[in-house]
Design a protein around this motif. Sequence first.
Motif, short mmCIF file in Angstrom:
data_model
loop_
_atom_site.label_atom_id
_atom_site.label_comp_id
_atom_site.label_asym_id
_atom_site.label_seq_id
_atom_site.Cartn_x
_atom_site.Cartn_y
_atom_site.Cartn_z
N ASN A 35 0.85 -1.18 0.00
CA ASN A 35 0.00 0.00 0.00
C ASN A 35 0.90 1.24 0.00
OD1 ASN A 35 -1.56 2.21 0.73
ND2 ASN A 35 -2.90 1.01 2.08
N GLU B 79 0.36 4.34 -0.41
CA GLU B 79 -0.09 5.49 0.37
C GLU B 79 0.33 5.33 1.84
OE1 GLU B 79 -4.43 7.36 0.92
OE2 GLU B 79 -4.10 6.33 -1.01
N HIS B 80 0.11 4.13 2.37
CA HIS B 80 0.49 3.86 3.76
C HIS B 80 2.00 3.91 3.91
CE1 HIS B 80 -0.05 2.64 7.81
NE2 HIS B 80 0.41 1.41 7.67
N GLU C 120 3.05 7.51 3.91
CA GLU C 120 2.64 8.12 5.17
C GLU C 120 3.62 7.74 6.28
OE1 GLU C 120 -1.05 6.63 6.75
OE2 GLU C 120 -1.37 8.44 7.98
N LEU C 121 3.99 6.45 6.31
CA LEU C 121 4.92 5.99 7.36
C LEU C 121 6.31 6.60 7.16
CD1 LEU C 121 3.97 2.22 7.79
CD2 LEU C 121 3.55 4.09 9.40
N MET D 243 3.72 -1.45 8.92
CA MET D 243 3.34 -1.51 7.50
C MET D 243 2.06 -2.31 7.29
SD MET D 243 4.34 -0.20 4.76
CE MET D 243 3.27 -0.46 3.37
N ALA E 84 -0.33 -2.50 9.30
CA ALA E 84 -1.37 -1.92 10.16
C ALA E 84 -1.85 -2.92 11.21
CB ALA E 84 -2.54 -1.43 9.31
N SER F 177 1.47 6.60 16.78
CA SER F 177 0.83 5.51 16.04
C SER F 177 -0.28 4.86 16.88
CB SER F 177 1.89 4.49 15.66
OG SER F 177 1.33 3.43 14.95
N PHE G 147 -3.81 5.40 14.99
CA PHE G 147 -4.43 4.19 14.43
C PHE G 147 -5.18 3.38 15.48
CE2 PHE G 147 -0.45 4.94 11.88
CZ PHE G 147 -1.07 5.39 10.72
#
Length: 227
Positions: free
Chosen positions: A118, A120-121, A124-125, A157, A159, A187, A191
């Motif tokens: 992913n 996008e993820h 972001e990370l 990564m 999630a 985090s 999340f």
Amino acid sequence: MEILRAENLTKIYGTGENQVVALDHVSFSVNKGEFLAIIGPSGSGKSTLLHILGGVDTPTSGKVYMEGTDVYAQKEEQLAIFRRRQVGLIYQFYNLIPVLNVVENMTLPVRMDGRPVNKEHLNELLEILSLKGRENHLPNQLSGGQQQRVSIGRALMNAPAVVLADEPTGNLDSKNSQEIVELLKYSNQKFNQTLIVITHDENIALQADRIIAIEDGKITRDEVIRA
Ligand code: ADP
Ligand code: ADP
């Protein structure tokens, strides 16, 4: 809401004269989004407990429930998926693969899981972990703090619902340590991840919502310090 439960966990290493009781009937439950610190002297069973919660070491007896599922009653294949998707493990000594770059290390568990990265993820990370511009660096081209941020990225990564960190700052100076704790807390909040951290550092333990102390394989204290 409960996410993880340890029920009467006992772990015995070795046999006969060499037998070590690393965990002795340990029970507790952890809520979703909770930040739990585990403290206790060296050799008291903290790492063993974390490994059992993370699906990487089997209890001699007792059970671990993740969102109601009996973790060790699962077939090996399901257990492997549990390890890769539901928990993220962070170690004191990063355990990065030396020949893989930052992005490759971070995405390794996802790719091993046969799933697409992913992007996008990932981005972001990289942003959150201040690793932008370091994507192609190898671990030996990074500082200790950066290497630990990569290992956190790898753990996040997928999630995972639960992040398990074993002395994540044990090898870092106090400035880098606090940075790592801030990232884990960020985090945890962003999340709504459950965060379980083994630490010798009182400053870190006092930032948790709750502290569990272990001695000789037994819980000697279990205290909510922040509602
Ligand atoms: P801590 O993380 O609190 O330092 P550990 O969980 O690493 O404690 O160890 C608890 C006890 O179990 C110690 O006595 C340790 O020597 C023993 N132990 C840990 N891992 C093993 C192993 N793989 N084989 C035999 N004994 C072990
Ligand atoms: P450049 O060196 O051209 O600036 P970067 O290394 O900064 O390229 O990477 C650009 C983008 O590609 C980043 O967003 C990064 O996440 C992604 N990326 C870099 N290396 C990999 C890789 N091995 N696999 C997947 N994505 C990668």
